[in-house]
Write an enzyme that holds these catalytic residues in place. Structure first.
Site, PDB file in Angstrom:
ATOM      1  N   ASP A 176       0.808  -1.318  -0.140  1.00 46.51           N
ATOM      2  CA  ASP A 176       0.078  -0.052   0.017  1.00 46.51           C
ATOM      3  C   ASP A 176       0.927   1.438  -0.176  1.00 46.51           C
ATOM      4  OD1 ASP A 176      -2.312  -1.649   0.267  1.00 46.51           O
ATOM      5  OD2 ASP A 176      -2.101  -1.938   2.327  1.00 46.51           O
ATOM      6  N   ARG A 177       1.964   1.154  -0.770  1.00 47.73           N
ATOM      7  CA  ARG A 177       3.011   2.312  -0.717  1.00 47.73           C
ATOM      8  C   ARG A 177       3.502   2.653   0.681  1.00 47.73           C
ATOM      9  NH1 ARG A 177       4.298   7.389  -0.911  1.00 47.73           N
ATOM     10  NH2 ARG A 177       5.564   7.982  -2.888  1.00 47.73           N
TER      11      ARG A 177
END
Length: 198
Positions: A176-177
């Site tokens: 999710d970065r």
């Protein structure tokens, strides 16, 4: 995925050594390859890939022709940045700092540890300058080899540079970065450490 554990983080050069060893087991080619960024005194940047041949108290060291574009820039503006990117591990390491030239004895030792053909290649290459044709280069190589049947002397323009790490950043890919970034900066008697937003 194992993220950087604050409770187990020590010297950044030790961390780098562990990461490089892991990359040596997973990267198909040249785990010691790094992008090297230099610039002119006016700030015009240039980047290329080099092989980092040793990491020690002097810094992250590589060898090159001082008459090449990077050699000229490093002598005029002795600061640089390097970046290792290991896709197989989803990691990268960035290093920034001043640059110094290696001692001649160390450069000689490394030069003569290379294959004879690599030594000849270094001797005949006018790195970064215009070349009329591939044939011209191959003819220079053959001619030099015939004229120098014995030991190849290290060209006076071939040397080693070391990037002394003033800053080292470790980056790990996250879901999710939410990547992991840890920055070390030199301070008197050691290193400061801080986490960065991804």
């Amino acid at each position: 995925m194992m993220f950087l554990d604050d409770s187990k983080i020590g010297d950044p050069l030790e961390i780098f050594g562990r990461w490089l060893k892991e990359a040596e087991a997973t990267e198909p080619n040249d785990p010691n390859a790094a992008a090297l960024a230099t610039s002119t005194p006016e700030g015009d940047p240039s980047v290329r890939t080099v092989l980092i041949k040793r990491v020690d108290d002097r810094g992250f060291c590589f060898f090159t022709n001082t008459e090449s574009k990077k050699g000229i820039q490093l002598q005029a503006n002795p600061r640089a940045a390097i970046c290792f990117h290991w896709k197989s591990l989803r990691r990268q390491v960035r290093v920034e700092g001043p640059v110094t030239e290696m001692e001649a004895a160390d450069v000689d030792a490394y030069f003569h540890s290379r294959s004879r053909k690599s030594q000849i290649g270094a001797a005949v290459s006018q790195q970064s300058r215009p070349l009329a044709s591939r044939q011209t280069l191959e003819e220079k190589f053959r001619s030099f080899a015939e004229d120098h049947p014995g030991e190849v002397s290290r060209p006076p323009y071939w040397c080693g540079f070391c990037v002394y790490a003033a800053r080292i950043e470790f980056w790990m890919d996250g879901p999710d970065r939410l990547h992991d970034r840890l920055l070390f900066a030199r301070v008197p008697n050691g290193w400061s450490r801080s986490r960065l937003y991804p």
